[in-house]
Design a protein around this motif. Structure first.
Motif, short mmCIF file in Angstrom:
data_model
loop_
_atom_site.label_atom_id
_atom_site.label_comp_id
_atom_site.label_asym_id
_atom_site.label_seq_id
_atom_site.Cartn_x
_atom_site.Cartn_y
_atom_site.Cartn_z
N UNK A 32 1.36 7.28 3.99
CA UNK A 32 0.23 7.74 3.16
C UNK A 32 -0.12 9.16 3.54
N UNK A 33 -0.17 10.05 2.56
CA UNK A 33 -0.46 11.46 2.81
C UNK A 33 -1.97 11.73 2.72
N UNK A 34 -2.35 12.93 3.11
CA UNK A 34 -3.76 13.31 3.08
C UNK A 34 -4.29 13.34 1.64
N UNK A 35 -5.55 12.94 1.44
CA UNK A 35 -6.11 12.96 0.09
C UNK A 35 -6.31 14.38 -0.42
N UNK A 64 -7.08 11.96 -4.98
CA UNK A 64 -5.82 11.25 -5.12
C UNK A 64 -5.12 11.24 -3.77
N UNK A 65 -4.27 10.25 -3.57
CA UNK A 65 -3.46 10.21 -2.36
C UNK A 65 -2.03 9.82 -2.73
N UNK A 66 -1.11 10.61 -2.23
CA UNK A 66 0.30 10.34 -2.45
C UNK A 66 0.81 9.43 -1.34
N UNK A 67 1.80 8.58 -1.66
CA UNK A 67 2.43 7.75 -0.64
C UNK A 67 3.91 7.58 -0.95
N UNK A 72 -2.29 7.21 -5.73
CA UNK A 72 -3.53 6.45 -5.97
C UNK A 72 -4.60 7.45 -6.36
N UNK A 73 -5.46 7.08 -7.31
CA UNK A 73 -6.54 7.98 -7.74
C UNK A 73 -7.84 7.21 -7.85
#
Length: 295
Positions: A220-223, A5-8, A19-20
């Motif tokens: 966008x953050x690290x996955x 997942x990635x947080x934004x 996002x997943x």
């Protein structure tokens, strides 16, 4: 990593997102049972939803999403721990499944329950009707009907890959005017509604966000990885045997023959307890026994 997942964040607004994308963990869930295509798709969507939600919650414990209905798919259930370990299961009636059935036809008169069970603290559960045209819409309605933050879901799965997108409106900070806040929230949701299923399933988070929000300042953050892991164990099965009481456990042993077998509904792993194991359990000597486990 194929499962993450990635947080934004949108820097100029009070909206965050997740996002997943799941491949291997999704495949491991499907490998435990033979699901028809529509059931595998729904279970994949719920897996993606759980992966999205665990990134928005601050807790140490377990989150459970459970959808029940009176239709061809009476149960979808996914568990996701705060360590981002998932497992899932579905129940279905093959005789009632019809090609091209809609979500409403697969899960009519359904209810959706979300349970957060922290290791320390009070257990929380919310329940709403499955009244959306899709599982994503039903999940969005869950948040709309609760007092939680407004949240929208976009979910897709095709039996090989399960992906999702989430937008969540945060408390007022950068934008204080209520009309401006609503306009901003509506704008970001409208752009996300243009996302095609093949785009969500086939593209990574960075590409998806660029296609949707190339004119917006997005951070966008690290996955973070998502993995499949079933929480069943010989120890937990032994506790279930002990909970029967010695007399009932010995009676069950006689009825079943040479051993009591406990099957995990999620992963199909079997835990076998023979007469020596039962005696050892009730003597307080632990669960390690000569019979071990088998698949």
């Amino acid at each position: 990593m194929t499962d993450q997942t990635q947080r934004f964040l949108f820097d100029d607004t009070d909206v965050r997102g997740e996002w997943a994308g799941l491949e291997r963990s999704y495949a491991e869930v499907l490998a435990k049972h033979e699901y028809p295509e529509p059931v595998a798709q729904l279970l994949g969507e719920l897996l993606a939803a759980a992966a999205l939600l665990v990134g928005t919650l601050k807790f140490d414990g377990l989150m459970v999403l459970q959808a029940r209905s009176n239709g061809p798919v009476p149960l979808l259930m996914v568990e996701c721990s705060s360590n981002r370990e998932v497992r899932g299961i579905a129940r279905y009636d093959a005789d009632q499944l019809t090609p091209g059935a809609s979500f409403a036809e697969l899960m009519p008169e359904g209810m959706l329950a979300m349970t957060v069970d922290p290791a320390n603290g009070q257990r929380y559960q919310g329940i709403v009707a499955l009244d959306g045209a899709t599982l994503a819409e039903s999940l969005s309605n869950y948040f709309a009907s609760s007092e939680q933050l407004p949240t929208r879901f976009w979910l897709n799965a095709d039996g090989r890959r399960a992906c999702g997108l989430l937008l969540q409106q945060l408390p007022a900070d950068r934008i204080r005017d209520s009309e401006e806040r609503e306009a901003s929230w509506q704008h970001l949701r409208t752009l996300a509604d243009t996302l095609l299923a093949e785009e969500l399933l086939g593209l990574d988070a960075e590409t998806v966000l660029h296609r949707l929000y190339h004119e917006e300042p997005v951070r966008l953050f690290e996955p973070r990885p998502i993995t499949f892991r079933c929480s069943c164990s010989r120890e937990r099965s032994a506790k279930a045997v002990i909970s029967l009481g010695q007399a009932d456990a010995e009676q069950l042993l006689r009825e079943q023959g040479d051993a009591i077998t406990i099957d995990c509904q999620f992963c199909n792993h079997s835990y076998r307890f023979d007469a020596a194991d039962i005696a050892q359990l009730f003597a307080g000597a632990g669960v390690e026994g000569p019979s071990g486990t088998r698949h």
